[in-house]
Design a protein around this motif. Structure first.
Motif, mmCIF file in Angstrom:
data_model
loop_
_atom_site.group_PDB
_atom_site.id
_atom_site.type_symbol
_atom_site.label_atom_id
_atom_site.label_comp_id
_atom_site.label_asym_id
_atom_site.label_seq_id
_atom_site.Cartn_x
_atom_site.Cartn_y
_atom_site.Cartn_z
ATOM 1 N N PRO A 122 7.978 -16.004 -36.834
ATOM 2 C CA PRO A 122 7.715 -16.532 -38.173
ATOM 3 C C PRO A 122 7.288 -15.410 -39.116
ATOM 4 C CG PRO A 122 5.873 -17.029 -36.730
ATOM 5 C CD PRO A 122 6.889 -16.304 -35.889
ATOM 6 N N ALA A 123 7.741 -15.489 -40.355
ATOM 7 C CA ALA A 123 7.404 -14.453 -41.335
ATOM 8 C C ALA A 123 7.316 -15.071 -42.717
ATOM 9 C CB ALA A 123 8.445 -13.343 -41.314
ATOM 10 N N ILE A 145 4.514 -10.641 -41.020
ATOM 11 C CA ILE A 145 4.800 -11.199 -39.700
ATOM 12 C C ILE A 145 3.613 -12.023 -39.195
ATOM 13 C CG2 ILE A 145 5.454 -10.647 -37.330
ATOM 14 C CD1 ILE A 145 7.543 -9.959 -39.493
ATOM 15 N N GLN A 146 3.930 -13.171 -38.607
ATOM 16 C CA GLN A 146 2.911 -14.049 -38.056
ATOM 17 C C GLN A 146 3.159 -14.276 -36.559
ATOM 18 O OE1 GLN A 146 3.489 -17.496 -40.741
ATOM 19 N NE2 GLN A 146 1.546 -16.945 -41.720
ATOM 20 N N THR A 147 2.230 -14.917 -35.913
ATOM 21 C CA THR A 147 2.427 -15.453 -34.569
ATOM 22 C C THR A 147 2.149 -16.950 -34.664
ATOM 23 O OG1 THR A 147 0.134 -15.049 -33.872
ATOM 24 C CG2 THR A 147 1.729 -13.296 -33.469
ATOM 25 N N PRO A 148 2.618 -17.745 -33.672
ATOM 26 C CA PRO A 148 3.196 -17.343 -32.392
ATOM 27 C C PRO A 148 4.636 -16.853 -32.513
ATOM 28 C CG PRO A 148 3.202 -19.727 -32.572
ATOM 29 C CD PRO A 148 2.452 -19.214 -33.775
ATOM 30 N N THR A 167 1.610 -3.851 -32.417
ATOM 31 C CA THR A 167 0.690 -4.844 -32.966
ATOM 32 C C THR A 167 1.271 -6.245 -32.973
ATOM 33 O OG1 THR A 167 1.463 -4.327 -35.200
ATOM 34 C CG2 THR A 167 -0.498 -3.156 -34.403
ATOM 35 N N ASP A 168 2.553 -6.374 -32.611
ATOM 36 C CA ASP A 168 3.134 -7.704 -32.422
ATOM 37 C C ASP A 168 4.347 -7.575 -31.521
ATOM 38 O OD1 ASP A 168 5.104 -6.750 -34.385
ATOM 39 O OD2 ASP A 168 5.685 -8.861 -34.522
ATOM 40 N N GLY A 185 7.607 -18.635 -42.096
ATOM 41 C CA GLY A 185 6.257 -18.885 -41.626
ATOM 42 C C GLY A 185 5.527 -19.895 -42.490
ATOM 43 N N GLU A 186 4.237 -20.022 -42.253
ATOM 44 C CA GLU A 186 3.431 -20.987 -42.991
ATOM 45 C C GLU A 186 2.131 -20.354 -43.458
ATOM 46 O OE1 GLU A 186 4.762 -25.149 -40.762
ATOM 47 O OE2 GLU A 186 2.750 -24.338 -40.463
#
Length: 371
Positions: A122-123, A145-148, A167-168, A185-186
């Motif tokens: 997700p971004a 950039i996000q997780t998961p 870092t990711d 992403g959100e």
């Protein structure tokens, strides 16, 4: 249904939060943040295995038997590498517990795209003008950039064998030639990094529960050195036998504080078989123990301490002891009470063979809403 494992990363030091409590132990209702985030994400899917990395394994295991909790590494990449040793499924989802509010919608969109690439990520797009080193850059080319993220397990393991501090997961996968697939992403998947993020995330408040602990310790007279109680010299030569400085009051209070937080006891933390604690300043040990208690999300409400001794008489020292304890723990003096009594000449204390101390404390969860 695709077999999938989940790794939750919770071994960080929270240095950027700039608080005494580590962010993974901030209480969200009754749960520490790491558990709240893991419960949320794990509720969306029947994961084959759920692994949580930790910097305090024994303590975190007390909260649940549903997850495999393992010791993390010195960096995110090292923690992830350790966790991946336990993963056997073709795909693995990795998230940071600091991303507390992962929605089911985001989770399902990641899963829907699992066959599109080696890493599904997700971004967020950047909407504002963006500068780098004073120069404007094309914001259309920037992604937050996000997780998961979902990755092919074997490729992620291969990437981390390079021992680079990724870092990711997407940058690790890309480094070994893997394909990345981005989904939108959100905002709610924002990472908790700074104090201000606690307000932005609108997290549930911590529970108002109170936790009681007690500590009891006894030491025998017979060592020619100062008698120390609560860090204050009571007598120049009536010392107590002990591995440390013999401050029986500090030992009792340390046990009470550790007990209220379910962090074991003073013997586990400072064993008398360890020479580095020989003649140690017990008030410094108390201070360090309370620091550990604060790191896992607690703060002291009050302490009530009773010194049981036939000799020496302590009425002249009680206020000084109380003030020193408050200063050591950096709390208000009104939260500390020190009492002294005798056994009316009964028992070993009545025979003036030693001193005992009973301490009771109350802790509460650190209230981050009052920052």
């Amino acid at each position: 249904m695709q077999e999938l494992s989940l790794i939750m990363l919770a071994a960080g030091n929270s240095t950027r939060l700039n608080m005494e409590v580590k962010k993974q132990f901030l209480r969200i209702g009754e749960d520490p943040l790491w558990l709240y985030a893991t419960k949320n994400l794990s509720s969306f899917y029947p994961f084959k295995k759920i692994i949580v990395t930790s910097g305090n394994v024994s303590y975190m295991k007390k909260f649940t038997k549903n997850y495999e909790i393992i010791e993390g590494g010195d960096s995110r990449a090292q923690s992830l590498k350790k966790a991946l040793e336990l993963v056997e499924t073709e795909f693995v989802m990795v998230s940071d517990v600091a991303r507390v509010f992962i929605s089911k919608n985001l989770f399902e969109r990641l899963l829907e795209n699992i066959d599109k690439a080696d890493c599904i990520t997700p971004a967020l797009k950047v909407c504002d003008t963006t500068l780098f080193d004073g120069q404007a850059v094309q914001r259309e080319k920037i992604k937050l950039i996000q997780t998961p993220q979902i990755s092919r397990t074997n490729l992620l393991k291969k990437a981390l064998e390079q021992n680079s501090d990724f870092t990711d997961d997407s940058t690790a996968i890309a480094a070994v030639g893997g394909k990345i697939w981005f989904i939108e992403g959100e905002e709610n998947a924002r990472k908790l990094t700074f104090k201000e993020d606690l307000i932005k995330l609108n997290l549930p408040k911590p529970s108002c529960e109170i936790f009681c602990g007690n500590g009891f310790d006894v030491h025998e007279f017979g060592q020619t050195r100062p008698l120390i109680l609560g860090g204050i010299e009571i007598h120049p030569s009536m010392g107590l036998k002990a591995h440390s400085d013999g401050d029986v009051l500090a030992h009792s209070l340390t046990d009470a504080i550790l007990g209220a937080a379910s962090l074991g006891d003073i013997g586990e933390l400072y064993p008398d078989t360890d020479m580095k604690f020989k003649n140690a300043n017990s008030m410094e040990l108390l201070k360090k123990a309370y620091q550990k208690v604060k790191e896992v999300g607690f703060e002291l409400i009050n302490a009530d301490i009773c010194v049981i001794a036939e000799t020496p008489k302590l009425h002249k020292f009680k206020e000084e002891i109380r003030a020193n304890i408050a200063s050591t723990l950096n709390i208000s003096e009104h939260r500390i009470n020190v009492k002294a009594t005798t056994t009316e000449q009964l028992g070993f204390i009545g025979r003036k063979e030693g001193i005992a101390v009973l301490s009771n404390v109350n802790l509460k969860y650190f209230d981050w809403t009052k920052l």
